[in-house]
Design an enzyme around this catalytic site. Structure first.
Site, PDB file in Angstrom:
ATOM      1  N   LYS A 142     -11.091  12.425 -56.056  1.00  0.00           N
ATOM      2  CA  LYS A 142     -11.190  11.293 -54.876  1.00  0.00           C
ATOM      3  C   LYS A 142     -10.206  10.166 -55.170  1.00  0.00           C
ATOM      4  CE  LYS A 142     -16.389  11.605 -55.247  1.00  0.00           C
ATOM      5  NZ  LYS A 142     -17.538  11.021 -55.712  1.00  0.00           N
ATOM      6  N   GLU A 173     -21.288  22.237 -60.996  1.00  0.00           N
ATOM      7  CA  GLU A 173     -21.474  20.942 -61.116  1.00  0.00           C
ATOM      8  C   GLU A 173     -21.912  20.233 -62.531  1.00  0.00           C
ATOM      9  OE1 GLU A 173     -23.020  17.574 -58.461  1.00  0.00           O
ATOM     10  OE2 GLU A 173     -20.759  17.455 -57.757  1.00  0.00           O
ATOM     11  N   HIS A 226     -21.244  44.879 -45.969  1.00  0.00           N
ATOM     12  CA  HIS A 226     -20.268  45.185 -44.933  1.00  0.00           C
ATOM     13  C   HIS A 226     -18.976  44.447 -45.077  1.00  0.00           C
ATOM     14  CE1 HIS A 226     -23.329  47.880 -43.070  1.00  0.00           C
ATOM     15  NE2 HIS A 226     -24.121  46.839 -43.205  1.00  0.00           N
TER      16      HIS A 226
END
Ligand code: F6P
Length: 502
Positions: A471, A322, A353
């Site tokens: 947004k 950000e 793994h």
């Protein structure tokens, strides 16, 4: 990139923290030459400005003061009498009573991004240091996601009469946070109405607000005595040291929070004064820029080998991406060179793994930061269990060292199957033992790395305009789902809007 052989042991230390950059394939002389080329002439002055809260966030037209929030402007600056400390002690001691007179047992932090990730990460990492747990103890929970996914898990296990909700939001306007608050209100009202308690009672006894916007907290109904504030000049992703860190203090105690700040302050001093080849944040920053620009590496894997650092990769994603994921200079010109890398990662031993196969033998280049704790005490266990746990820590250390070396230097026996290309530069941040101080120092080191890289790339690390358009489009999409608009988007989106409506 040509294969390189080990250069030498390259380590620098700050208190318990050892920073090893031996596997960066750079000599100190090469690093210094690169720094001379890439560090801006104003670097020292800009760093000094950051240290005293005078660095300018030019696009938001304010100063940058997170460094002061762990020092002269700390929420603990009045020591144990600060309001922050008093509220924390009251909650942790069982002296905070809910609307029906019962002591508080649970705290739910509702916030997102910087109002969630730092408190979540640090509470999780340092909870074993909560030495001042009195007879009474409080559990801390975190709710951030706008889909309510975490409320599904938390609401059934907490009691509205014994829970305090901490509404943490710098702006006090983030939709995700208030979507969660709204659902909590509905849930509380259902419980309170039959026992003749109201929403006003709830606000009075069960809500704490933390924000840089006290006006909005008051408008929402939070009494001033239950409001904690911090300065607008503390960026959200740099705010865990401020009042936003309340959940850290309720989980671990005020003294642990104070020690966390002290560790960060030690890193501030180190960053401000250590010479380049001993300066941990500057080494992290310059090696990172070198990898990005000279080796074309576009991503950094964060690989902690101690479970207490489990939330570090997500935290650093926000801090770094950000801040430095930008193509625009601080003064508004287009940037034509690569800037901040993609940050990803996961708990190292489990990654072995899962995704390590790709890291060892896949096609892509990457850099990595390994984080390791050499020794771990387990005082609450019997001697035999302690011994077994100590063996496990050694196992983890050995695996960290082994995989880190293999990623850096590779291995081959002439067969394609056993070809491990290596050549993936990495850092190792190691501590003798994890303490609140060493944890604070590590997080502050990453902050200063991000700051230094932002200066090198000439961008503003303290704004986030890129999150805004998404947004806006989401608002329009929601209006269409709710039938409040007939806007058409594209065939795929329109189809899903239809499905979401039905
Ligand atoms: O996603 C953008 C952002 O503004 C982050 O920078 C911030 O940490 C997060 O949203 C939450 O913001 P607030 O603390 O204002 O609710």
């Amino acid at each position: 990139m040509p294969r390189k052989e080990p250069v030498a042991l390259l380590q620098t230390k700050l208190n318990e923290l050892i920073f090893d950059w031996s596997y960066q394939f750079l000599t100190p002389a090469e690093l210094e030459a690169f720094a001379a080329k890439r560090l801006p002439a104003s670097f020292n002055a800009q760093r000094d400005a950051l240290m005293c809260g005078k660095f300018q966030n030019v696009s938001e037209n304010r100063e940058v003061s997170h460094v002061l929030s762990r020092g002269e402007r700390s929420v603990l600056r009045q020591g144990s009498d600060s309001r922050f400390a008093q509220l924390v002690r009251k909650l942790r001691s069982g002296n905070w009573l809910g609307a029906t007179g019962k002591p508080i047992t649970d705290i739910v932090n509702i916030g997102v991004g910087g109002s969630d990730l730092g408190p979540l990460m640090t509470s999780f990492a340092l909870k074993e240091f909560a030495s001042d747990i009195q007879k009474h103890s409080v559990n801390t929970h975190f709710v951030s996601s706008m889909d309510g996914g975490q409320l599904y898990a938390v609401l059934p296990i907490v009691n509205p009469e014994t829970t305090v909700f901490v509404v943490a939001s710098k702006s006090f306007g983030t939709l995700d946070t208030f979507a969660n608050v709204n659902t909590v209100k509905v849930w509380v009202n259902e419980h309170f109405a039959p026992i003749n308690k109201t929403e006003v009672d709830w606000f009075e006894h069960h809500v704490l607000g933390i924000s840089a916007n006290p006006k909005r907290m008051t408008e929402m109904g939070i009494p001033p005595a239950h409001q904690l504030t911090f300065d607008q000049s503390v960026g959200g992703r740099f705010s865990m040291w401020s009042a936003i860190g309340l959940a850290i203090a309720t989980t671990c105690g005020v003294r642990v929070f104070e020690r966390l700040l002290e560790g960060a302050q030690a890193m501030d001093k180190h960053f401000a004064s250590a010479p380049l080849t001993e300066n941990i944040p500057m080494l992290m920053a310059l090696c990172g820029v070198y990898n990005r620009e000279e080796r074309g590496i576009n991503n950094v894997a964060i690989l902690p080998y101690d479970g207490r650092f489990r939330h570090l990769p997500s935290y650093l994603q926000q801090l770094d991406m950000e801040s430095n994921g930008k193509q625009c200079t601080a003064t508004g010109e287009a940037i034509k060179y690569p800037t901040g890398p993609l940050i990803w990662g996961g708990f190292g031993p489990n990654g072995q793994h899962a995704f390590f196969q790709h890291l060892h033998q896949g096609y892509d280049s990457f850099a990595a930061d390994f984080i390791m704790v050499l020794k771990r005490k387990a005082p609450g266990f019997s001697p035999m269990v302690q011994e077994s746990l100590a063996d496990q820590q050694e196992l983890s250390v050995a695996n960290c060292l082994a995989h880190r070396k293999l990623m850096a230097y590779g291995s081959e026996d002439g067969s394609a199957r056993n070809f491990y290309p290596g050549n993936h530069p990495n850092n190792l941040l190691a501590v003798e033992e994890l303490t609140p101080e060493s944890f604070g120092a590590i997080i502050a080191a990453y902050e200063h790395k991000v700051f230094t890289q932002g200066l090198i790339w000439g961008l503003n690390s303290f704004d986030q305009p890129g999150v805004e358009l998404g947004k806006k489009i989401a608002e329009n999409t929601l209006a269409a789902i709710q039938g409040n608009s007939s806007e058409s988007f594209d065939p795929s989106t329109d189809r899903f809007i239809t499905l979401a409506k039905s």
